[in-house]
Scaffold this motif. Structure first.
Motif, mmCIF file in Angstrom:
data_model
loop_
_atom_site.group_PDB
_atom_site.id
_atom_site.type_symbol
_atom_site.label_atom_id
_atom_site.label_comp_id
_atom_site.label_asym_id
_atom_site.label_seq_id
_atom_site.Cartn_x
_atom_site.Cartn_y
_atom_site.Cartn_z
ATOM 1 N N VAL A 119 -108.121 -44.259 -86.139
ATOM 2 C CA VAL A 119 -106.514 -44.885 -86.284
ATOM 3 C C VAL A 119 -106.450 -46.439 -85.939
ATOM 4 C CG1 VAL A 119 -105.376 -42.739 -85.578
ATOM 5 C CG2 VAL A 119 -106.099 -44.631 -83.898
ATOM 6 N N TRP A 120 -105.464 -47.049 -86.778
ATOM 7 C CA TRP A 120 -105.544 -48.520 -86.330
ATOM 8 C C TRP A 120 -105.091 -48.825 -84.846
ATOM 9 C CZ3 TRP A 120 -107.582 -52.724 -87.874
ATOM 10 C CH2 TRP A 120 -107.162 -54.059 -87.280
ATOM 11 N N ALA A 121 -104.188 -48.229 -84.468
ATOM 12 C CA ALA A 121 -103.788 -48.445 -83.138
ATOM 13 C C ALA A 121 -103.029 -47.160 -82.560
ATOM 14 C CB ALA A 121 -102.756 -49.831 -83.023
ATOM 15 N N THR A 122 -103.148 -47.164 -81.372
ATOM 16 C CA THR A 122 -102.560 -46.166 -80.324
ATOM 17 C C THR A 122 -101.601 -46.926 -79.524
ATOM 18 O OG1 THR A 122 -102.898 -44.343 -79.030
ATOM 19 C CG2 THR A 122 -104.526 -45.880 -79.145
ATOM 20 N N VAL A 123 -100.387 -46.631 -79.847
ATOM 21 C CA VAL A 123 -99.036 -47.511 -78.968
ATOM 22 C C VAL A 123 -98.361 -46.460 -78.316
ATOM 23 C CG1 VAL A 123 -97.102 -49.050 -79.349
ATOM 24 C CG2 VAL A 123 -99.207 -49.272 -80.890
ATOM 25 N N GLY A 124 -98.021 -46.983 -77.330
ATOM 26 C CA GLY A 124 -96.967 -46.165 -76.293
ATOM 27 C C GLY A 124 -96.602 -46.706 -75.083
ATOM 28 N N ALA A 125 -95.467 -46.216 -74.594
ATOM 29 C CA ALA A 125 -94.750 -46.654 -73.198
ATOM 30 C C ALA A 125 -94.569 -45.655 -72.165
ATOM 31 C CB ALA A 125 -93.540 -47.475 -73.542
ATOM 32 N N SER A 126 -94.574 -45.900 -71.254
ATOM 33 C CA SER A 126 -94.270 -45.089 -70.141
ATOM 34 C C SER A 126 -95.538 -43.983 -70.167
ATOM 35 C CB SER A 126 -93.064 -44.333 -70.036
ATOM 36 O OG SER A 126 -92.808 -43.543 -69.007
ATOM 37 N N MET A 127 -94.951 -42.663 -70.092
ATOM 38 C CA MET A 127 -96.103 -41.532 -70.552
ATOM 39 C C MET A 127 -96.638 -42.006 -71.703
ATOM 40 S SD MET A 127 -96.023 -37.575 -70.481
ATOM 41 C CE MET A 127 -95.309 -37.322 -72.028
ATOM 42 N N GLY A 128 -96.230 -42.688 -72.636
ATOM 43 C CA GLY A 128 -96.872 -42.860 -74.019
ATOM 44 C C GLY A 128 -97.893 -44.020 -73.711
ATOM 45 N N GLY A 129 -97.577 -44.827 -72.550
ATOM 46 C CA GLY A 129 -98.687 -45.759 -72.404
ATOM 47 C C GLY A 129 -99.876 -45.105 -71.506
ATOM 48 N N MET A 130 -99.571 -44.076 -71.318
ATOM 49 C CA MET A 130 -100.806 -43.098 -70.740
ATOM 50 C C MET A 130 -101.449 -42.508 -71.715
ATOM 51 S SD MET A 130 -98.795 -40.927 -67.517
ATOM 52 C CE MET A 130 -98.374 -41.447 -66.029
ATOM 53 N N GLN A 131 -100.882 -42.052 -72.633
ATOM 54 C CA GLN A 131 -101.232 -41.443 -73.934
ATOM 55 C C GLN A 131 -102.081 -42.317 -74.588
ATOM 56 O OE1 GLN A 131 -98.709 -38.653 -76.293
ATOM 57 N NE2 GLN A 131 -97.321 -39.474 -74.734
ATOM 58 N N SER A 132 -101.840 -43.719 -74.947
ATOM 59 C CA SER A 132 -102.323 -44.753 -75.512
ATOM 60 C C SER A 132 -103.851 -44.701 -75.052
ATOM 61 C CB SER A 132 -101.467 -45.996 -75.428
ATOM 62 O OG SER A 132 -101.098 -46.019 -76.642
ATOM 63 N N LEU A 133 -103.680 -44.888 -73.865
ATOM 64 C CA LEU A 133 -105.318 -45.291 -73.175
ATOM 65 C C LEU A 133 -106.156 -43.967 -73.139
ATOM 66 C CD1 LEU A 133 -103.785 -46.974 -69.772
ATOM 67 C CD2 LEU A 133 -105.204 -48.078 -71.620
ATOM 68 N N ALA A 134 -105.363 -42.772 -72.902
ATOM 69 C CA ALA A 134 -106.183 -41.384 -72.812
ATOM 70 C C ALA A 134 -106.693 -41.313 -74.354
ATOM 71 C CB ALA A 134 -105.162 -40.565 -72.380
ATOM 72 N N SER A 194 -95.881 -50.386 -69.866
ATOM 73 C CA SER A 194 -95.181 -49.873 -68.615
ATOM 74 C C SER A 194 -95.703 -48.535 -68.345
ATOM 75 C CB SER A 194 -93.812 -49.525 -68.950
ATOM 76 O OG SER A 194 -93.123 -50.670 -69.196
ATOM 77 N N GLY A 195 -97.038 -48.519 -68.372
ATOM 78 C CA GLY A 195 -97.783 -47.273 -68.171
ATOM 79 C C GLY A 195 -98.943 -47.406 -67.052
ATOM 80 N N CYS A 196 -99.869 -46.729 -66.818
ATOM 81 C CA CYS A 196 -100.896 -46.873 -65.810
ATOM 82 C C CYS A 196 -101.914 -46.291 -66.221
ATOM 83 C CB CYS A 196 -100.226 -46.250 -64.396
ATOM 84 S SG CYS A 196 -99.929 -44.321 -64.547
ATOM 85 N N ILE A 252 -107.442 -54.317 -76.245
ATOM 86 C CA ILE A 252 -106.535 -53.432 -75.368
ATOM 87 C C ILE A 252 -105.316 -54.605 -74.822
ATOM 88 C CG2 ILE A 252 -105.638 -51.827 -73.462
ATOM 89 C CD1 ILE A 252 -108.654 -50.830 -73.870
ATOM 90 N N LEU A 253 -103.884 -54.160 -75.299
ATOM 91 C CA LEU A 253 -102.931 -54.961 -74.851
ATOM 92 C C LEU A 253 -102.090 -54.219 -73.874
ATOM 93 C CD1 LEU A 253 -100.909 -57.391 -74.821
ATOM 94 C CD2 LEU A 253 -99.840 -56.146 -76.860
ATOM 95 N N VAL A 254 -101.932 -54.641 -72.474
ATOM 96 C CA VAL A 254 -101.268 -54.200 -71.514
ATOM 97 C C VAL A 254 -99.934 -54.693 -71.359
ATOM 98 C CG1 VAL A 254 -101.356 -53.164 -68.955
ATOM 99 C CG2 VAL A 254 -103.447 -53.131 -70.653
ATOM 100 N N VAL A 255 -98.984 -54.371 -71.317
ATOM 101 C CA VAL A 255 -97.553 -54.942 -70.896
ATOM 102 C C VAL A 255 -96.967 -54.256 -69.651
ATOM 103 C CG1 VAL A 255 -95.277 -55.404 -71.845
ATOM 104 C CG2 VAL A 255 -97.037 -55.020 -73.594
ATOM 105 N N GLY A 256 -96.542 -55.084 -69.021
ATOM 106 C CA GLY A 256 -95.741 -54.772 -67.784
ATOM 107 C C GLY A 256 -94.423 -55.479 -67.527
#
Lengths: 499, 499
Positions: free
Chosen positions: B226-241, B257-259, B427-431
């Protein structure tokens, strides 16, 4: 919140002694629920819920208990490493007012009692009295004393040579009006019919609380001016409110982790606790006295509150991601260590404090606002004899639909006008950076509006940064040395306070 | 949380048409409670509780409804100015896997379905797919499309020329495993017996979710990277996972806004929501399908969640201390404007989302931890065929009593080892500074551990200060331009991103 069938007498196994002994109050619903899935084929095992089993068992035990035996249940609750902020109360004195108190929102208590305890000696000039105020759920037992030798909630803070020095000061602490540790509250009997007020208790405010305290100060101690009024959290509100109501009767004011008006975020957090509690069927719209109390709702409300009392960094260090037992699979019941901590905190509190007191005192905190408009309205309501119609707004949610809503700026200006009434006093405001329930900007707001009024008062502001305390709102109970030094300096007139 | 007698058919006034029409489901308990105090002398009027009246009425209506007519109740719920993040779902496609998925904590789904929607076109090289991930309660409907023309939860973010540009990219969004908008979750039927899983559904993790998504990507689109995996909150977790599970199958990662591991404060906030929900008697340990759902518990859980989604300063400006109707006396039911807002948010959600899905997905968030130890344990469990015994820790609260607990430092080092697996990726991390649920230090932590690994990845960190957004955790839904610019730059390879 539990199945409501716990009071029903259901069939039990005649050959089982255990069942027999408890049969009077045992519901089999739990067993039915467990059985409903135990016999069928399933791709995965049914999750278990020991946390709910425990609550149901407790409900059953409470159903069997007489009111007097409830105290035993309280004493057998688990204990833990947390500093206990509330106590099964004993050894206090009572001020009984035969005069009614008319309340800010139109209610009346035809007569009332205020429980109090004292430490140190009132001097001959009667000018060394320090009135300390409690937070939401605390009793008058701030420190051990001959009639109650248990440690108090500010045990290390008060005493000979301590931050509140009993060699110099006569310390008085009361249980607030609306509380349940000796002062008149919803669990007290309404003189009109001799039955508990329950939710026939009128809405009270923080200013009502301090006006009741003042009657105690005048009538029991004949003191016309207190040396200081000192409190944290809701006590910090009371400190300011006492000065606001009686500016000529207070020398110094200390307000720790408080505010001059409750802000929407704090209201929201308390709202959640109230709604959770009121949704417990055992709450029964406040009429649970003599029945099973809403212990589940109280437990849940306390768990939510506990989240707001501490800070993330403290828990990061203390609990991290550690689980209570990492050898077991994850569960929906408490599982991570921080969850078992919250569960414990809720469990410890749920029978210690009266649910209706929690609702009324929590609401009093929401209503706290030393702005001009709010206090003028309260004075007008108290003075009028109009019978109040106690209803709630049935109108649906609509943003800023009222004609008399205030913008943020108007509201701040209103606060400035209201607070100018005490801006000539000596006031120490203490804030804690890691506090999320009363964030520091709210303490800064107090100090700023007082300083801006420029009326000659010695207005000091002292802030504990994250480097000093990560205990959040509970800092005043835990970091005594950090808050004690500036307070002692302020009270005893020393200069050189870092502010 | 309501009186449980609502299903009982009780006596009613034979001459009252209103009573007659509703008699089948009306409980008179409410009236009894009201009457119990109305006739007796009282010093003050009994408080009224229209908020509880409303809940009880709703319970009664739901008791009368057949499952099919429940949808009408959903549609007639009040609507408000909030951006709706979840929808009664329609128009999605389904990926059905006949292969089982073995889960991180030992459970299995013998077969499963993943609901998904797409926007834009997959190019001939099959290298322009962007997988976007949802937060806890959202569906696959990120944007309107021909089969569902309603606005999606990221409507303005996705489209031709927009931040996720459908002229360039083929966008895919799924409903997560465990959800209730078309993907297999607790409300799905267990193939073993054809009945809903309910709490026989196995514990799932965020990594389980992305492993299911990957099967969809491979099987439905034949895309190997995939070109990119993008998500916020739990989606931000999924992106990293997703990148963690399949580092060679992802080009770029965006986590907003993930961790990289859930921290105790976030766990505590979700714990409260779960406990409140599980205490609703209608929850019935998960077996409520075909019965009255735990709408009160869901409402309360959502109110608590809503407090964590926004920030204090936003509410200060938006609600202040304004009351819903300042001409009325204060009440314990919703009263201040912020309370009616929370009440509305809870009400809107309580029948839209499945209660068990909330519990399982919320738990998956708690369990998220890309540290080495956690992932190694999961891999071991998946590989083993041991039958799991699903119980919870019965041991009482005890601080750091386990032999394998980690100190804060050990835990961070464990995270460094785990995250080094993806540190070579871009990897781009947004807070967002005003976020209290996923505070910025958690996003900084992601970026820091990735940068410290020094493995050549283009690691960018972008933070929105309080001056830019005071929407807290919800910023990704509301401040599209602020989060969109750095994301578009990152995805499309432009330089000059402020980081």
């Amino acid at each position: 919140m539990l199945r409501a069938g716990v009071k029903r007498v259901l069939a039990y196994k005649p050959n089982s002694n255990t069942y027999k002994a408890l049969s009077k109050c045992y519901s089999t619903e739990r067993n039915i629920a467990a059985k409903s899935s135990s016999k069928i084929v399933s791709s995965n095992p049914q999750l278990l819920f020991p946390c709910l089993d425990k609550l149901e068992k407790k409900n059953e035990q409470l159903s069997c208990s007489t009111p007097s035996s409830n105290n035993e249940n309280i004493n057998t609750l688990e204990t833990g490493p947390e500093p206990s902020y509330s106590f099964v109360q004993t050894g206090f004195k009572i001020f009984h007012s035969k005069q009614p108190i008319h309340l800010d929102h139109g209610g009346v208590l035809p007569e009332y009692e205020i429980a109090y305890e004292t430490w140190g000696q009132l001097n001959s000039k009667r000018d060394n009295l320090i009135l300390i105020h409690t937070g939401l759920s605390a009793s008058s037992h701030a420190k051990s004393q001959p009639n109650n030798t248990k440690n108090g909630w500010w045990e290390g803070f008060i005493g000979p040579g301590k931050y509140l020095d009993t060699n110099k000061y006569f310390i008085v602490c009361t249980n607030v009006l609306g509380g349940c540790y000796g002062s008149t509250g919803p669990s007290s009997k309404d003189p009109a019919d001799g039955k508990p007020y329950a939710t026939r208790f009128p809405i009270i405010t923080v200013n009502d609380m301090v006006r009741a305290q003042r009657e105690l100060i005048k009538n029991c101690f004949n003191v016309s001016k207190v040396w200081a009024t000192v409190g944290a959290s809701m006590g910090g509100m009371q400190s300011l409110a006492y000065a606001w109501e009686f500016p000529d009767e207070v020398e110094k004011v200390v307000s720790i982790s408080g505010c001059s008006r409750s802000h929407p975020y704090s209201i929201a957090l308390r709202h959640c606790q109230r709604q959770v509690l009121m949704s417990d069927p055992n709450w029964n719209r406040g009429f649970y006295y003599g029945k099973v109390p809403p212990h589940v709702g109280m437990k849940l409300a306390r768990e939510i509150a506990t989240v707001t009392y501490r800070s993330g960094p403290e828990w990061e260090y203390r609990f991290g991601r550690n689980r209570a037992d990492s050898s077991r699979p994850p569960a929906l019941c408490p599982d991570f260590l921080v969850e078992t901590y919250l569960d414990h905190a809720g469990e410890k509190f749920c029978l210690e404090y009266d649910a209706n007191s929690l609702l009324y005192v929590s609401k009093a905190m929401d209503l706290f606002d030393l702005g001009e408009q709010n206090r003028a309205r309260a004075a007008h309501t108290r003075a009028s004899t109009t019978t109040r119609s106690e209803t709630v707004p049935p109108i649906p949610y609509e943003e800023k639909s009222n004609s008399d809503t205030l913008s943020a700026e108007e509201s701040l200006n209103d606060l400035r006008r209201g607070m100018s009434r005490i801006a000539h006093k000596d006031i120490l405001v203490v804030g804690v950076e890691s506090d999320i329930l009363f964030p520091v900007w709210q303490q800064r707001e107090i100090a700023d509006v007082l300083k801006d009024a420029n009326k000659g008062g010695d207005i000091r502001y002292f802030e504990l940064g994250n480097d000093v305390s990560n205990y959040g709102h509970d800092t005043f109970l835990l970091s005594l040395d950090h808050i004690g030094v500036p307070i002692k300096d302020f009270l005893e007139g020393n200069s050189g306070v870092k502010s």
